[in-house]
Design a protein around this motif. Sequence first.
Motif, short mmCIF file in Angstrom:
data_model
loop_
_atom_site.label_atom_id
_atom_site.label_comp_id
_atom_site.label_asym_id
_atom_site.label_seq_id
_atom_site.Cartn_x
_atom_site.Cartn_y
_atom_site.Cartn_z
N THR A 281 1.74 -0.51 -11.29
CA THR A 281 0.58 0.12 -10.67
C THR A 281 -0.59 0.01 -11.63
O THR A 281 -0.42 -0.32 -12.81
N ASP B 124 0.85 -1.19 0.00
CA ASP B 124 0.00 0.00 0.00
C ASP B 124 0.88 1.24 0.00
O ASP B 124 2.11 1.16 -0.14
N ARG B 125 0.29 2.40 0.19
CA ARG B 125 1.02 3.67 0.03
C ARG B 125 2.12 3.85 1.07
O ARG B 125 3.09 4.57 0.83
N GLN C 232 9.03 9.57 -2.91
CA GLN C 232 7.61 9.45 -2.60
C GLN C 232 7.18 10.53 -1.61
O GLN C 232 6.08 11.10 -1.74
N THR D 13 4.24 13.24 -2.49
CA THR D 13 2.95 13.17 -1.79
C THR D 13 2.84 14.09 -0.58
O THR D 13 1.74 14.37 -0.13
N GLU E 2 -3.21 3.57 -4.97
CA GLU E 2 -2.03 3.50 -4.11
C GLU E 2 -1.41 2.11 -4.04
O GLU E 2 -0.36 1.94 -3.41
#
Length: 266
Positions: free
Chosen positions: A229, A111-112, A172, A176, A240
Motif C-alpha cells: 500500500t 480498490d477498497r 477488513q 472498516t 485504499e
Amino acid sequence: MTTPVKVGELLRQWRDRRRVSQLDLAISADISTRHLSFVETGRSRPSRDMVLRLGEHLDVPLRERNQLLLAAGYAPVYGESELGDPDLAAVREAVRLLLKGHEPYPAAVLDRTWNLVDANASLGIFTDRVAPELLAPPVNVLRATLHPDGMAPYVLNLGEWRAHLLGRLRGQVTRTADPALADLLAELNGYPCEQPAPEVEVPGPGDIFVPLRFRHRDTELTFFSTVATFGTPLDVTVAELVIESFFPANPATTAYLRDQAGDGVG
C-alpha cells in the motif's frame, strides 16, 4: 427519517471496535478522560483538530475520518480523487512501473472493495478460464476467484486458499465497518466449496506462507503473494489502493511462467 449519528457515538463505536478503553485513548491522544467522556456522550463538541487526532489514534480509515468530521459539523479534509485525475499522475506512473516490473509474474491493483483497478498482462494466467460475466467491469477479484465459474475449479487447495481470502476480508470488515464489504463477505460465504476449510491454520513442516496452488492447463503452479500500500496517503483513493503481487514458490513455477511469457501465451 433517519437521525444522523453524532460524532461522540461514532467515536465510541470506533473505540469499541478497536477494543481501546477510554483511559488508554485519552492517554495516547493526550486529552483528559473526563473530556473524552463528555465528547462521547455529546456533552462537549470536539474541535476539528481533536476529531482528527482521535481518528488517527484509533486508526480510523481516511474515508471514515471524513465521516467523523461531518458528524462533528466540519468539512471533510481528505480528498477523494478519481484515479485518472491529473493530480494522481505520479501515482498511476508508480503503479504501472510496479506492475510492468513484476512481469512475467502476475500482479494486480485493487480498490477498497476488491475491484480490479489495473493489472499486468501476466494476470491472464489466472483469468483465462474465468466466465466472461465475472470479468465484466467492475471485476471483483474475490468473486472471480471463489465463484464456481471463476478460478475456484482450478485452485487445488481451494479450502485453504478460500479460508485465507475470507479471513483477510473478515479482518477488513472489522477494521472498516464497511457495509459493502460485509455484504461481499456474506455472498462469498454462500459459494459452494467441496474442500473443507481448516478450522485452525497449522503450518506443516517447512511451511512459511499459505500457498496458492493453481492448475494452468496440465501444470500445477504454486505461488505466494505480497501486499503493498502507499505509505503516507492523504487522499482517500490512494489510501485504499492495494497492490497484490504473486511470486513463484518453486523453480518449476518460475520456469513455466517465463516460458509462457516467451511464447506470448496468457
